[in-house]
Write an enzyme that holds these catalytic residues in place. Structure first.
Site, PDB file in Angstrom:
ATOM      1  N   ILE A  10       7.419  -2.307   2.952  1.00  0.00           N
ATOM      2  CA  ILE A  10       6.830  -1.009   3.303  1.00  0.00           C
ATOM      3  C   ILE A  10       5.987  -1.143   4.562  1.00  0.00           C
ATOM      4  O   ILE A  10       5.937  -0.256   5.395  1.00  0.00           O
ATOM      5  CB  ILE A  10       5.931  -0.472   2.166  1.00  0.00           C
ATOM      6  CG1 ILE A  10       6.685  -0.410   0.848  1.00  0.00           C
ATOM      7  CG2 ILE A  10       5.402   0.906   2.522  1.00  0.00           C
ATOM      8  CD1 ILE A  10       5.798  -0.080  -0.335  1.00  0.00           C
ATOM      9  N   GLY A  13      -0.238  -4.574   5.587  1.00  0.00           N
ATOM     10  CA  GLY A  13      -1.562  -4.048   5.286  1.00  0.00           C
ATOM     11  C   GLY A  13      -2.626  -4.916   5.925  1.00  0.00           C
ATOM     12  O   GLY A  13      -2.326  -5.872   6.639  1.00  0.00           O
ATOM     13  N   THR A  17       1.366  -8.490   3.453  1.00  0.00           N
ATOM     14  CA  THR A  17       2.579  -7.683   3.499  1.00  0.00           C
ATOM     15  C   THR A  17       2.738  -6.874   2.217  1.00  0.00           C
ATOM     16  O   THR A  17       2.422  -7.361   1.132  1.00  0.00           O
ATOM     17  CB  THR A  17       3.794  -8.620   3.659  1.00  0.00           C
ATOM     18  OG1 THR A  17       3.477  -9.585   4.668  1.00  0.00           O
ATOM     19  CG2 THR A  17       5.023  -7.853   4.089  1.00  0.00           C
ATOM     20  N   LYS A  33       1.583  -6.184  -3.181  1.00  0.00           N
ATOM     21  CA  LYS A  33       0.770  -6.530  -2.019  1.00  0.00           C
ATOM     22  C   LYS A  33       0.587  -8.044  -2.027  1.00  0.00           C
ATOM     23  O   LYS A  33      -0.121  -8.585  -2.871  1.00  0.00           O
ATOM     24  CB  LYS A  33      -0.569  -5.802  -2.114  1.00  0.00           C
ATOM     25  CG  LYS A  33      -1.370  -5.884  -0.861  1.00  0.00           C
ATOM     26  CD  LYS A  33      -2.441  -4.812  -0.828  1.00  0.00           C
ATOM     27  CE  LYS A  33      -1.878  -3.426  -0.660  1.00  0.00           C
ATOM     28  NZ  LYS A  33      -2.804  -2.452  -0.149  1.00  0.00           N
ATOM     29  N   ASP A 126     -13.899   0.293   3.476  1.00  0.00           N
ATOM     30  CA  ASP A 126     -12.917   0.330   4.577  1.00  0.00           C
ATOM     31  C   ASP A 126     -12.000   1.545   4.417  1.00  0.00           C
ATOM     32  O   ASP A 126     -10.792   1.450   4.548  1.00  0.00           O
ATOM     33  CB  ASP A 126     -12.110  -0.973   4.596  1.00  0.00           C
ATOM     34  CG  ASP A 126     -11.302  -1.136   5.893  1.00  0.00           C
ATOM     35  OD1 ASP A 126     -11.741  -0.613   6.941  1.00  0.00           O
ATOM     36  OD2 ASP A 126     -10.233  -1.761   5.856  1.00  0.00           O
TER      37      ASP A 126
END
EC number: 2.7.11.1
Length: 292
Positions: A10, A13, A17, A33, A126
């Site tokens: 996808i 991040g 990945t 993730k 964040d």
């Protein structure tokens, strides 16, 4: 990893990945993730593991659910519920026009998720459109919650992409190390303005100095009276005394008066004055809103 079949990558991040995958037993679609660990590291820091295991307890419809933590000597894979797109992609598809009711609904859901986590003393730290996920039912979910505490606030994505400063509050830009829930409320304000402007960022700074200038040009440079602790912050330096923009009408033209008032309460330079998620949900802006 045999439990999950990878379907496609996808994206990259902040921490590694992300893959779309399928649970082989239940056929449920999930997001994997894969967290990158430094090669010289001794594997996964135990503090990170502890933090992440706490995140499995965060169960709320506006928080991306962490289903599973797969941990081998050098690899850490987090298994999350899958959502179709993030808010950034959603902006790209809405062609510069976002219905005011959708703006209100998305902000309400963002604040609900934040309020839930803050009540459990979990900060995001964040927040940005890329980690607000939206599913087909128009439900907004906060992703990557608590990861900044587990892995440290990212300074750059591991893919060398610089982490955006656009959603960071002035206290953090001035080097504050003690965070409170107010860090997320500033980010929520920036995202609210971006929603109201259908995807145009409020403070798209190039670096810390430019970021602070943009903030102060809009909101006015704080005086010592307005924010006594400012000059004590580690990276504080004086800025020109910009006057505050008298009204936010020109900044967020599609937002009504109560919306602008809520925005002003979120975007307070002094973190002590920033409205909380619970207070924001009680704001008159939502008085005519019926949650789905």
């Amino acid at each position: 990893m045999q439990k999950y079949e990878k379907l496609e990558k996808i994206g990259e991040g902040t921490y590694g990945t992300v893959f779309k995958a399928k649970n082989r037993e239940t056929h449920e679609i999930v997001a994997l993730k894969r967290v990158r660990l430094d090669d010289d590291d001794e594997g996964v820091p135990s503090s990170a593991l502890r933090e992440i295991c706490l995140l499995k307890e965060l169960k709320h419809k506006n928080i991306v659910r962490l289903h599973d933590v797969l941990h081998s000597d050098k690899k850490l894979t987090l298994v999350f519920e899958f959502c179709d797109q993030d808010l950034k992609k959603y902006f790209d598809s809405c062609n510069g026009d976002l219905d005011p009711e959708i703006v209100k609904s998305f902000l309400f859901q963002l604040l609900k998720g934040l309020g839930f986590c803050h009540s459990r003393n979990v900060l995001h730290r964040d927040l940005k459109p890329q980690n607000l996920l939206i599913n087909r039912n128009g439900e907004l979910k906060l992703a990557d919650f608590g990861l900044a505490r587990a892995f440290g606030i990212p300074v750059r994505c591991y893919s060398a992409e610089v982490v955006t400063l656009w959603y960071r509050p002035p206290d953090v830009l001035f080097g504050a190390k003690l965070y409170s829930t107010s860090i997320d409320m500033w980010s929520a304000g920036c995202i609210f303005a971006e929603l109201a402007n259908a995807g145009r960022p409020l403070f798209p700074g190039n670096d810390v100095d430019d970021q602070l200038k943009r903030i102060f040009r809009l909101l006015g440079t704080p005086t010592e009276e307005q924010w006594p602790a400012m000059t004590k912050l580690p990276d504080y330096k004086p800025y020109p005394m910009y006057p505050a923009t008298t009204s936010l009408v020109n900044v967020v033209p599609k937002l009504n008066a109560t919306g602008r008032d809520l925005l002003q309460n979120l975007l307070k330079c002094n973190p002590v004055q920033r409205i909380s998620a619970e207070e924001a949900l009680q704001h008159p802006y939502f008085s005519d809103f019926c949650p789905p």
